[in-house]
Design an enzyme around this catalytic site. Structure first.
Site, mmCIF file in Angstrom:
data_model
loop_
_atom_site.group_PDB
_atom_site.id
_atom_site.type_symbol
_atom_site.label_atom_id
_atom_site.label_comp_id
_atom_site.label_asym_id
_atom_site.label_seq_id
_atom_site.Cartn_x
_atom_site.Cartn_y
_atom_site.Cartn_z
ATOM 1 N N ASP A 193 33.569 -52.945 35.189
ATOM 2 C CA ASP A 193 32.935 -51.952 36.053
ATOM 3 C C ASP A 193 31.455 -51.794 35.695
ATOM 4 O O ASP A 193 31.087 -51.887 34.521
ATOM 5 C CB ASP A 193 33.658 -50.609 35.880
ATOM 6 C CG ASP A 193 33.269 -49.598 36.935
ATOM 7 O OD1 ASP A 193 32.797 -50.011 38.013
ATOM 8 O OD2 ASP A 193 33.447 -48.388 36.676
ATOM 9 N N HIS A 205 26.350 -58.187 40.816
ATOM 10 C CA HIS A 205 27.591 -58.959 40.843
ATOM 11 C C HIS A 205 27.393 -60.358 40.267
ATOM 12 O O HIS A 205 28.263 -60.889 39.571
ATOM 13 C CB HIS A 205 28.129 -59.036 42.273
ATOM 14 C CG HIS A 205 28.578 -57.713 42.821
ATOM 15 N ND1 HIS A 205 29.391 -56.857 42.113
ATOM 16 C CD2 HIS A 205 28.319 -57.105 44.015
ATOM 17 C CE1 HIS A 205 29.612 -55.765 42.846
ATOM 18 N NE2 HIS A 205 28.983 -55.899 43.993
ATOM 19 N N LEU A 257 44.652 -70.311 26.370
ATOM 20 C CA LEU A 257 44.500 -68.970 26.928
ATOM 21 C C LEU A 257 45.174 -68.866 28.292
ATOM 22 O O LEU A 257 45.000 -69.734 29.148
ATOM 23 C CB LEU A 257 43.010 -68.641 27.077
ATOM 24 C CG LEU A 257 42.672 -67.347 27.832
ATOM 25 C CD1 LEU A 257 43.102 -66.125 27.034
ATOM 26 C CD2 LEU A 257 41.179 -67.293 28.152
#
Length: 253
Positions: free
Chosen positions: A27, A44, A138
């Site tokens: 955020d 962004h 991962l």
């Protein structure tokens, strides 16, 4: 344009105590841009660089599971121009980064609805999942067009239909059975949930799964979140005693 992030950061020393699964609410992109008098779109773009930094850090430290809240089901309410830009960033990520994920033994998955995204994005999602399906490093999950309340409601509807067909005894339902009908089935619940930007809420993210997660809220805006800060949070996690409702070990007779 990419925002290079070269901060190395010292990896946590207590490897055995590291979380198995870290989830992050990314955020603050918009506020990052606004404070610099830049368009939200620039925030962004900078946020994608932070994604790359954290994913690479997770790979380097051997973290088994990382889940990133990329786009919520509520984000469709944003202005059309912003959504168009975000979808362009998703396309760019899939085009530019999946090859690296393949090379670095990362398995990528996407959880969320697949009803609203455009066909080319859906094709990229499937391609990325297929190409990385056999990888054993991962486990990287992106929550895209995801909302936890709808996820829970869908699981309830599924179990209700099974019960109506006589395939499921309502009295036999357990939390594990319910969890197996969520979009995260096959993934362990998060041990640690991080939210950037100073907000102290979960925003409809992994509500069921985070029942026993350690919650970490940091003031840092997502584009400024570094590898070093990620490692510091992981190191702090190793100092926590997770009891899951039981007594502390030193208090047990």
């Amino acid at each position: 344009m990419r925002y290079a992030r070269e901060t190395v950061g010292k990896a946590p020393s207590s490897g055995d105590a590291l979380p198995r699964h870290v989830a992050i609410i990314m955020d603050g992109n918009g506020r990052w841009a606004r404070r610099r008098h830049l368009p939200r779109a620039t925030g962004h773009v900078a946020g994608v660089s932070a994604v790359r930094a954290v994913v690479r850090a997770a790979i380097d430290i051997g973290l088994p599971y990382l889940t990133l809240y990329a786009f919520s089901s509520e984000n469709w309410k944003r202005p059309a121009t912003e959504i168009t830009h975000l979808m362009g960033l998703f396309r760019a990520y899939f085009r530019e980064d999946v090859d690296e994920l393949v090379e670095r033994n990362v398995r990528m998955r996407i959880i969320g609805s697949r009803r609203r995204a455009e066909k080319d994005i859906l094709s990229m999602i499937v391609d990325g999942e297929v190409r990385t399906a056999a990888n054993a490093g991962l486990n990287l999950t992106f929550a895209f067009d995801y909302g936890s309340q709808e996820e829970i409601a869908a699981a309830v509807r599924d179990m209700a239909r099974a019960a109506a067909r006589g395939e499921l005894d309502p009295d036999a339902i357990t939390p594990a059975m319910f969890g197996a009908r969520l979009l995260t089935r096959g993934l362990p619940d998060p041990d640690l949930l991080i939210r950037t930007s100073g907000e102290h809420r979960l925003s409809n993210f992994l509500l069921w799964q985070s029942a026993y997660a350690e919650l970490c809220f940091v003031e840092t805006l997502w584009p400024d979140f570094t590898r070093a800060q990620f490692f510091e949070i992981l190191e702090n996690f190793t100092q926590r005693e997770r009891r899951f409702g039981a007594l502390a070990s030193e208090s047990v007779a």
